[in-house]
Design an enzyme around this catalytic site. Structure first.
Site, PDB file in Angstrom:
ATOM      1  N   THR A 183       0.822  -1.207   0.000  1.00  0.00           N
ATOM      2  CA  THR A 183       0.000   0.000   0.000  1.00  0.00           C
ATOM      3  C   THR A 183       0.856   1.257   0.000  1.00  0.00           C
ATOM      4  O   THR A 183       1.986   1.264   0.496  1.00  0.00           O
ATOM      5  CB  THR A 183      -0.921   0.040   1.232  1.00  0.00           C
ATOM      6  OG1 THR A 183      -0.131  -0.023   2.425  1.00  0.00           O
ATOM      7  CG2 THR A 183      -1.912  -1.107   1.205  1.00  0.00           C
TER       8      THR A 183
ATOM      9  N   ASN B  41       1.193   4.714   1.620  1.00  0.00           N
ATOM     10  CA  ASN B  41       0.800   5.416   2.850  1.00  0.00           C
ATOM     11  C   ASN B  41       0.837   6.911   2.571  1.00  0.00           C
ATOM     12  O   ASN B  41       1.894   7.488   2.333  1.00  0.00           O
ATOM     13  CB  ASN B  41       1.764   5.035   3.978  1.00  0.00           C
ATOM     14  CG  ASN B  41       1.375   5.631   5.309  1.00  0.00           C
ATOM     15  OD1 ASN B  41       0.226   5.980   5.536  1.00  0.00           O
ATOM     16  ND2 ASN B  41       2.356   5.763   6.185  1.00  0.00           N
TER      17      ASN B  41
ATOM     18  N   GLU C 249      -4.176   4.467   3.515  1.00  0.00           N
ATOM     19  CA  GLU C 249      -3.321   3.543   2.777  1.00  0.00           C
ATOM     20  C   GLU C 249      -4.066   3.033   1.547  1.00  0.00           C
ATOM     21  O   GLU C 249      -5.193   2.540   1.666  1.00  0.00           O
ATOM     22  CB  GLU C 249      -2.912   2.374   3.668  1.00  0.00           C
ATOM     23  CG  GLU C 249      -2.095   2.819   4.884  1.00  0.00           C
ATOM     24  CD  GLU C 249      -1.778   1.678   5.828  1.00  0.00           C
ATOM     25  OE1 GLU C 249      -0.592   1.325   5.942  1.00  0.00           O
ATOM     26  OE2 GLU C 249      -2.723   1.138   6.431  1.00  0.00           O
TER      27      GLU C 249
END
Length: 309
Positions: A208, A210, A258
């Site tokens: 992911t 962030n 995220e």
């Protein structure tokens, strides 16, 4: 579109103009109607259209600590206003001194002396001057004195709901990104820079991005969302499943945004990107083990793909 910092940036020999004034956070459907009306009237009169807005948000200066969540960062707001055909965006520094300017002085100094307003277009609920003492009625009376017209733009509503920045913030805060999009005329956008997180998504097979966002950014309620990820210089957005919250399964404490970009394997660290929220998929949940979490993420990914299309 010309961009001025302060109304005293108006060049010498500046002619008459049609002016509209407001914070215009979100540049939602109501704002679009007001600004669009000003642009159309300027073209009819053969003069320039000017949008006057403020930085920082007046609420933070008048009542420190009350800064509302921001729907559109300054650069994004300027882009949206420019797309409406505006000739000049005038950003007035909203200082404590400016906040104390009486309504009559605001009209004389800003609209008459510097912008040479031929017509001023404002929303029906427009207020101006020290302690918001001025309204459309006072503006109209002053217009007769100084030789400019005033036209009020009616508020925009659908199904009995008046579109306003406050209403849209409440939708975003509740996670109702569909209602926010209906009032904005486009998906709600959250922008930021990708920074390193715990790397847990990568370990689970779903790396992911962030997102480090602006301190006042309007972040949707905790939950999982379907979104489009917009990258600078890239013509097509990526489809993204977005998790907002504290990662309850892993006893997280820091609230994070995220985004997992579907069908993408590149490196996004340090990149500034935007998330356009399409749909709310579910609330945040805590799982007792990794297996049900992975099964839920896989389902989230497929639901995201269907929602974004």
């Amino acid at each position: 579109m010309q961009r001025w910092r302060g109304y005293d940036a108006a060049p010498g020999g500046w002619g008459r103009s049609v002016v509209t004034i407001g914070v215009f956070d979100g540049v939602h459907k109501g704002h679009q109607a007001t600004i669009g009306h000003a642009v159309a009237r300027a073209r009819e009169l053969g003069v320039k259209s000017v949008v006057v807005t403020f930085d920082p948000h007046p609420a933070e200066v008048v009542r420190p600590g009350s800064h509302p969540a921001v729907l559109t960062e300054p650069a994004r707001k300027a882009e949206l206003i420019e797309a409406l055909g505006v000739d000049v965006l005038c950003v007035v520094p909203f200082t404590p001194e400016f906040s104390r300017l009486p309504a009559e002085a605001f009209v004389h100094d800003v609209l008459v002396e510097h912008l040479h307003a031929a017509l001023v277009v404002v929303g029906d609920n427009f207020r101006f001057g020290h302690r918001a003492a001025g309204d459309v009625a006072l503006l109209t009376r002053l217009g007769r004195t100084f030789g400019f017209g005033v036209e009020g733009a009616p508020l925009v509503a659908e199904a009995g709901t008046v579109f306003s920045s406050t209403y849209i913030r409440s939708c975003v805060d509740a996670g109702d990104v569909a209602a926010a999009a209906a009032a904005l005329g486009r998906p709600h956008r959250l922008e930021g820079v990708v920074v390193r997180g715990d790397q847990r998504g990568r370990e689970l097979g779903y790396p992911t991005a962030n997102l480090l966002r602006h301190r006042y950014a309007a972040v949707p309620a905790d939950g999982v969302y379907a979104a489009r990820m917009v990258r600078r210089g890239q013509p097509e957005p990526l489809v993204a499943a977005v998790s907002i919250g504290t990662n309850p399964t892993f006893s997280g404490r820091e609230r994070r945004v995220e985004a997992y970009a579907l069908d993408f394997s590149g490196d996004l660290y340090g990149e500034r990107l935007a998330l356009d929220f399409v749909a709310h998929l579910r609330e945040q949940r805590r799982y007792d083990s990794i297996e049900p979490l992975l099964a839920q993420i896989a389902e989230d990914v497929e639901r995201t793909r269907r929602a974004v299309g």
